[in-house]
Design a protein around this motif. Structure first.
Motif, PDB file in Angstrom:
ATOM      1  N   GLY A 184      35.900  71.437   9.456  1.00 18.95           N
ATOM      2  CA  GLY A 184      35.822  70.915   8.091  1.00 18.95           C
ATOM      3  C   GLY A 184      37.140  71.070   7.353  1.00 18.95           C
ATOM      4  O   GLY A 184      37.564  70.178   6.611  1.00 18.95           O
ATOM      5  N   ASN A 185      37.806  72.214   7.571  1.00 16.64           N
ATOM      6  CA  ASN A 185      39.103  72.447   6.929  1.00 16.64           C
ATOM      7  C   ASN A 185      40.162  71.473   7.439  1.00 16.64           C
ATOM      8  O   ASN A 185      41.037  71.034   6.692  1.00 16.64           O
ATOM      9  CB  ASN A 185      39.561  73.889   7.184  1.00 16.64           C
ATOM     10  CG  ASN A 185      38.743  74.903   6.413  1.00 16.64           C
ATOM     11  OD1 ASN A 185      38.175  74.577   5.376  1.00 16.64           O
ATOM     12  ND2 ASN A 185      38.638  76.106   6.917  1.00 16.64           N
ATOM     13  N   ILE A 186      40.075  71.138   8.745  1.00 16.49           N
ATOM     14  CA  ILE A 186      41.024  70.176   9.329  1.00 16.49           C
ATOM     15  C   ILE A 186      40.841  68.806   8.678  1.00 16.49           C
ATOM     16  O   ILE A 186      41.815  68.132   8.317  1.00 16.49           O
ATOM     17  CB  ILE A 186      40.830  70.087  10.853  1.00 16.49           C
ATOM     18  CG1 ILE A 186      41.247  71.407  11.515  1.00 16.49           C
ATOM     19  CG2 ILE A 186      41.640  68.930  11.439  1.00 16.49           C
ATOM     20  CD1 ILE A 186      40.842  71.521  12.964  1.00 16.49           C
ATOM     21  N   LEU A 197      43.413  66.424   6.188  1.00 21.00           N
ATOM     22  CA  LEU A 197      43.725  65.001   6.318  1.00 21.00           C
ATOM     23  C   LEU A 197      43.564  64.308   4.966  1.00 21.00           C
ATOM     24  O   LEU A 197      44.380  63.454   4.586  1.00 21.00           O
ATOM     25  CB  LEU A 197      42.804  64.358   7.363  1.00 21.00           C
ATOM     26  CG  LEU A 197      42.990  62.847   7.568  1.00 21.00           C
ATOM     27  CD1 LEU A 197      44.345  62.553   8.190  1.00 21.00           C
ATOM     28  CD2 LEU A 197      41.869  62.288   8.448  1.00 21.00           C
ATOM     29  N   ASP A 198      42.510  64.674   4.245  1.00 17.74           N
ATOM     30  CA  ASP A 198      42.246  64.054   2.936  1.00 17.74           C
ATOM     31  C   ASP A 198      43.337  64.378   1.923  1.00 17.74           C
ATOM     32  O   ASP A 198      43.710  63.517   1.116  1.00 17.74           O
ATOM     33  CB  ASP A 198      40.886  64.518   2.394  1.00 17.74           C
ATOM     34  CG  ASP A 198      39.724  63.964   3.221  1.00 17.74           C
ATOM     35  OD1 ASP A 198      39.926  62.940   3.902  1.00 17.74           O
ATOM     36  OD2 ASP A 198      38.636  64.564   3.183  1.00 17.74           O
ATOM     37  N   ASP A 199      43.844  65.629   1.942  1.00 13.31           N
ATOM     38  CA  ASP A 199      44.845  65.991   0.927  1.00 13.31           C
ATOM     39  C   ASP A 199      46.281  65.703   1.375  1.00 13.31           C
ATOM     40  O   ASP A 199      47.242  66.023   0.679  1.00 13.31           O
ATOM     41  CB  ASP A 199      44.705  67.456   0.489  1.00 13.31           C
ATOM     42  CG  ASP A 199      44.875  68.440   1.636  1.00 13.31           C
ATOM     43  OD1 ASP A 199      45.623  68.131   2.580  1.00 13.31           O
ATOM     44  OD2 ASP A 199      44.283  69.534   1.562  1.00 13.31           O
ATOM     45  N   GLY A 200      46.420  65.113   2.572  1.00 16.69           N
ATOM     46  CA  GLY A 200      47.734  64.665   3.014  1.00 16.69           C
ATOM     47  C   GLY A 200      48.600  65.698   3.683  1.00 16.69           C
ATOM     48  O   GLY A 200      49.781  65.449   3.941  1.00 16.69           O
ATOM     49  N   THR A 201      48.056  66.876   3.975  1.00 16.08           N
ATOM     50  CA  THR A 201      48.855  67.922   4.629  1.00 16.08           C
ATOM     51  C   THR A 201      48.728  67.878   6.142  1.00 16.08           C
ATOM     52  O   THR A 201      49.245  68.755   6.841  1.00 16.08           O
ATOM     53  CB  THR A 201      48.440  69.312   4.116  1.00 16.08           C
ATOM     54  OG1 THR A 201      47.048  69.524   4.385  1.00 16.08           O
ATOM     55  CG2 THR A 201      48.715  69.450   2.627  1.00 16.08           C
ATOM     56  N   CYS A 202      48.030  66.888   6.666  1.00 17.95           N
ATOM     57  CA  CYS A 202      47.827  66.775   8.109  1.00 17.95           C
ATOM     58  C   CYS A 202      47.759  65.293   8.469  1.00 17.95           C
ATOM     59  O   CYS A 202      47.073  64.520   7.793  1.00 17.95           O
ATOM     60  CB  CYS A 202      46.543  67.495   8.520  1.00 17.95           C
ATOM     61  SG  CYS A 202      46.118  67.368  10.260  1.00 17.95           S
ATOM     62  N   SER A 203      48.466  64.884   9.515  1.00 22.13           N
ATOM     63  CA  SER A 203      48.420  63.490   9.950  1.00 22.13           C
ATOM     64  C   SER A 203      47.154  63.237  10.767  1.00 22.13           C
ATOM     65  O   SER A 203      46.501  64.180  11.236  1.00 22.13           O
ATOM     66  CB  SER A 203      49.651  63.155  10.797  1.00 22.13           C
ATOM     67  OG  SER A 203      49.592  63.848  12.037  1.00 22.13           O
ATOM     68  N   GLU A 204      46.809  61.970  10.956  1.00 19.62           N
ATOM     69  CA  GLU A 204      45.602  61.627  11.713  1.00 19.62           C
ATOM     70  C   GLU A 204      45.721  62.083  13.166  1.00 19.62           C
ATOM     71  O   GLU A 204      44.752  62.569  13.753  1.00 19.62           O
ATOM     72  CB  GLU A 204      45.349  60.123  11.649  1.00 19.62           C
ATOM     73  CG  GLU A 204      44.020  59.715  12.281  1.00 19.62           C
ATOM     74  CD  GLU A 204      43.686  58.253  12.041  1.00 19.62           C
ATOM     75  OE1 GLU A 204      42.527  57.890  12.236  1.00 19.62           O
ATOM     76  OE2 GLU A 204      44.594  57.489  11.670  1.00 19.62           O
ATOM     77  N   GLU A 205      46.904  61.952  13.737  1.00 12.09           N
ATOM     78  CA  GLU A 205      47.113  62.381  15.120  1.00 12.09           C
ATOM     79  C   GLU A 205      46.928  63.895  15.248  1.00 12.09           C
ATOM     80  O   GLU A 205      46.299  64.386  16.192  1.00 12.09           O
ATOM     81  CB  GLU A 205      48.525  61.976  15.580  1.00 12.09           C
ATOM     82  CG  GLU A 205      48.844  62.353  17.029  1.00 12.09           C
ATOM     83  CD  GLU A 205      47.915  61.686  18.026  1.00 12.09           C
ATOM     84  OE1 GLU A 205      47.636  62.313  19.069  1.00 12.09           O
ATOM     85  OE2 GLU A 205      47.471  60.547  17.773  1.00 12.09           O
ATOM     86  N   GLU A 206      47.475  64.641  14.279  1.00 17.06           N
ATOM     87  CA  GLU A 206      47.293  66.098  14.282  1.00 17.06           C
ATOM     88  C   GLU A 206      45.828  66.461  14.112  1.00 17.06           C
ATOM     89  O   GLU A 206      45.322  67.388  14.751  1.00 17.06           O
ATOM     90  CB  GLU A 206      48.114  66.720  13.150  1.00 17.06           C
ATOM     91  CG  GLU A 206      49.609  66.690  13.376  1.00 17.06           C
ATOM     92  CD  GLU A 206      50.381  67.204  12.177  1.00 17.06           C
ATOM     93  OE1 GLU A 206      51.406  67.865  12.378  1.00 17.06           O
ATOM     94  OE2 GLU A 206      49.951  66.933  11.038  1.00 17.06           O
TER      95      GLU A 206
END
Length: 348
Positions: A302-304, A308-317
């Protein structure tokens, strides 16, 4: 709105100021006992997002600096990026300023309790800290209701686990701390060791100093050692006195022998029946901890998605990280199914 706000542990109506603060004015929280760890992966996420997109929570200090409540890893990552002179990284980060010291201490625990997989020591330590805060909360009437229920809810743990953390914190000798921090001693094993006497705990510790991991089997072998043939006492054979010796005719049965086998069978059945509750409790304990591990993976997934929603993680990551968590969860689910079936059979 956070869980501790819903429970009435902090003021929901207080004004919250958000502003950019230079990272050189942010200081570590002395109450933070969680491992900050490596931030290399986080640094790449911050670079990809063009900076920190999620607010840190900080508490103002008397000297003009700010103590970090939530965001220790983000602050560390930005400081390292600035030291490396990474292009496009600002020396300020968005911060929410909170003056509620009591609520900040609760928030420190709430935001870290499900952020990643914790060590056994961190899980017990956060219980100890939260238990202390709740005592204060009850005295000051900031908290109502049963303390154990509230702690379980904040930590996303079962009440059974909370009871085990309490036993460990009260009874486990302090020299086991390093084993729990390193992962050598897990929660299940720590709970079993905490039930030993102080002398037993010391003896067990000295015997297993060189072990890489403490298993439940090692604890069981220590508590219930199997005697070797050399250690088994030789039974003394008493020769019957001549005047007491009786000669039985062939085919004659001693009346006492008629009931001997029945008594032995009954004793064996009684022993097996008495061991059932203990075996059931062990299975239930392992079931609860396995379920808690699965819930932890669920929280991390859920945190991952949130990153993604807040922009600190790319879709690939996101995809890569979810795959890792899913692969880790599969054997836990298989084990949970097996334990559930064993418990069901034992209860029948």
């Amino acid at each position: 709105m956070s869980l501790i706000e819903n429970m009435g542990l902090v003021n929901k109506d207080k004004d919250r100021t958000i502003k950019q603060i230079p990272v050189n004015l942010l200081v570590e929280n002395p109450d933070n006992f969680y491992c900050v760890g490596d931030v290399e992966e986080l640094k790449y996420s911050i670079i990809a997002a063009g900076g920190v997109r999620q607010n840190l929570v900080v508490e103002p200090m008397d000297d003009g600096r700010y103590m970090i409540v939530s965001g220790h890893r983000r602050c560390k990552a930005v400081k390292q990026l600035l030291k490396e002179q990474t292009v496009g990284i600002s020396d300020t980060v968005p911060c929410e300023i909170s003056t509620d010291h009591y609520g900040n201490q609760l928030l420190l625990i709430e935001t870290n309790s499900t952020a990643r997989e914790l060590t056994a020591w961190e899980r017990v330590e956060q219980y100890i800290r939260l238990n202390s805060l709740f005592k204060y909360g009850i005295m000051t009437k900031k908290i109502n209701g049963r303390k154990r229920d509230a702690i379980a809810e904040v930590l996303h743990e079962s009440k059974t686990n909370i009871a085990r953390y309490s036993a460990i914190s009260n009874n486990l000798r302090k020299y086991y701390t390093d084993w729990m921090k390193s992962g050598k001693l897990g929660i299940s094993a720590a709970y079993e060791v905490s039930k030993m006497t102080p002398d037993q705990q010391k003896e067990f510790y000295e015997q297993h100093l060189d072990d890489a991991e403490i298993t439940l089997k090692a604890i069981d072998d220590f508590l219930n050692p199997v005697a070797t043939p050399e250690e088994m006492p030789v039974a003394e054979i008493e020769e019957p006195m001549p005047e007491q010796e009786e000669v039985q005719e062939a085919g004659e049965v001693d009346p006492e022998d008629i009931f001997a086998d029945d008594e032995e069978d009954a004793e064996a059945d009684q022993e097996a029946e008495s061991s059932k509750p203990e075996e059931l409790e062990e299975l239930q304990t392992e079931h609860d901890f396995t379920m808690n591990d699965i819930y932890g993976y669920y929280q991390m997934m859920g945190n991952i998605l949130k990153k993604l929603d807040d922009g600190t993680c790319s879709e690939e990551e996101m995809i890569t990280k979810l795959q890792v968590q899913a692969n880790n969860m599969i054997p836990k689910l298989d084990r949970l199914r097996l334990l559930a079936n064993q418990i069901k059979e034992m209860k029948q």
